[in-house]
Design a protein around this motif. Sequence first.
Motif, PDB file in Angstrom:
ATOM      1  N   GLN A  98     140.407 -18.849  46.244  1.00  0.00           N
ATOM      2  CA  GLN A  98     142.351 -19.265  45.061  1.00  0.00           C
ATOM      3  C   GLN A  98     142.225 -18.429  44.525  1.00  0.00           C
ATOM      4  O   GLN A  98     143.196 -17.653  45.013  1.00  0.00           O
ATOM      5  CB  GLN A  98     141.635 -20.699  44.121  1.00  0.00           C
ATOM      6  CG  GLN A  98     141.359 -21.507  45.041  1.00  0.00           C
ATOM      7  CD  GLN A  98     142.888 -21.937  45.946  1.00  0.00           C
ATOM      8  OE1 GLN A  98     143.375 -21.623  46.200  1.00  0.00           O
ATOM      9  NE2 GLN A  98     142.802 -23.643  46.181  1.00  0.00           N
ATOM     10  N   ASP A  99     142.148 -17.820  44.050  1.00  0.00           N
ATOM     11  CA  ASP A  99     141.862 -15.854  43.974  1.00  0.00           C
ATOM     12  C   ASP A  99     142.671 -15.200  44.379  1.00  0.00           C
ATOM     13  O   ASP A  99     143.537 -14.693  43.477  1.00  0.00           O
ATOM     14  CB  ASP A  99     140.711 -15.561  42.923  1.00  0.00           C
ATOM     15  CG  ASP A  99     140.553 -14.048  42.097  1.00  0.00           C
ATOM     16  OD1 ASP A  99     141.881 -14.149  41.102  1.00  0.00           O
ATOM     17  OD2 ASP A  99     140.399 -13.007  42.214  1.00  0.00           O
ATOM     18  N   GLU A 100     141.734 -15.111  45.213  1.00  0.00           N
ATOM     19  CA  GLU A 100     142.495 -14.225  46.389  1.00  0.00           C
ATOM     20  C   GLU A 100     143.600 -14.597  46.696  1.00  0.00           C
ATOM     21  O   GLU A 100     144.945 -13.351  46.918  1.00  0.00           O
ATOM     22  CB  GLU A 100     141.396 -14.552  47.510  1.00  0.00           C
ATOM     23  CG  GLU A 100     140.653 -13.240  47.779  1.00  0.00           C
ATOM     24  CD  GLU A 100     140.205 -11.819  47.269  1.00  0.00           C
ATOM     25  OE1 GLU A 100     140.844 -11.672  48.511  1.00  0.00           O
ATOM     26  OE2 GLU A 100     139.344 -11.169  46.043  1.00  0.00           O
ATOM     27  N   LYS A 101     144.206 -16.110  46.914  1.00  0.00           N
ATOM     28  CA  LYS A 101     145.215 -16.205  46.961  1.00  0.00           C
ATOM     29  C   LYS A 101     146.311 -16.154  46.327  1.00  0.00           C
ATOM     30  O   LYS A 101     147.382 -15.950  46.771  1.00  0.00           O
ATOM     31  CB  LYS A 101     144.800 -17.653  47.791  1.00  0.00           C
ATOM     32  CG  LYS A 101     145.729 -18.554  48.198  1.00  0.00           C
ATOM     33  CD  LYS A 101     145.733 -20.130  48.354  1.00  0.00           C
ATOM     34  CE  LYS A 101     146.514 -21.162  48.860  1.00  0.00           C
ATOM     35  NZ  LYS A 101     146.690 -21.947  49.348  1.00  0.00           N
ATOM     36  N   ASN A 102     146.252 -16.349  44.849  1.00  0.00           N
ATOM     37  CA  ASN A 102     146.832 -15.967  44.116  1.00  0.00           C
ATOM     38  C   ASN A 102     146.836 -14.800  43.635  1.00  0.00           C
ATOM     39  O   ASN A 102     147.283 -14.513  42.120  1.00  0.00           O
ATOM     40  CB  ASN A 102     146.713 -16.797  42.629  1.00  0.00           C
ATOM     41  CG  ASN A 102     146.616 -18.842  43.268  1.00  0.00           C
ATOM     42  OD1 ASN A 102     147.297 -18.868  43.936  1.00  0.00           O
ATOM     43  ND2 ASN A 102     145.681 -19.092  42.170  1.00  0.00           N
ATOM     44  N   GLY A 103     146.636 -13.873  44.207  1.00  0.00           N
ATOM     45  CA  GLY A 103     146.833 -12.176  44.391  1.00  0.00           C
ATOM     46  C   GLY A 103     145.852 -11.446  43.659  1.00  0.00           C
ATOM     47  O   GLY A 103     146.169 -10.411  43.387  1.00  0.00           O
ATOM     48  N   GLY A 104     144.382 -12.120  43.782  1.00  0.00           N
ATOM     49  CA  GLY A 104     143.581 -11.029  43.332  1.00  0.00           C
ATOM     50  C   GLY A 104     143.538 -10.708  41.638  1.00  0.00           C
ATOM     51  O   GLY A 104     142.430 -10.523  41.554  1.00  0.00           O
TER      52      GLY A 104
END
Length: 109
Positions: A98-104
């Motif tokens: 989720q963190d990666e999906k939200n721009g890291g």
Amino acid sequence: LDFYVMAIGDNGVNIAYKSMMELRLNGYSCEMNTENKSFKALFKTALRKNAKFAIIIGDDEIQSGEIAIKNLKTQTQTLAKIDSLVDVARSLHFDYLQDEKNGGSSENE
């Protein structure tokens, strides 16, 4: 690579192998160390392999019945009971994606 399992000592290797196989059966990519190296060297290997998490299994972890799972991006560490490793790993992995999906972005930035 999702998880790099780091074991120190004979008992650590046995638990690490079982943990790695449980994670693989649940669809995660995992590797573990096969040589007796320092944790520092093992962390370098995990980073070189682009692992998302390191799972740390040493004498202290075996004594306490808990495994340490370290997010190699944020450097945050979570403890999990040995018998709940897959559930905790699933939650941490989901949060990572989720963190990666939200721009890291992460709480440490």
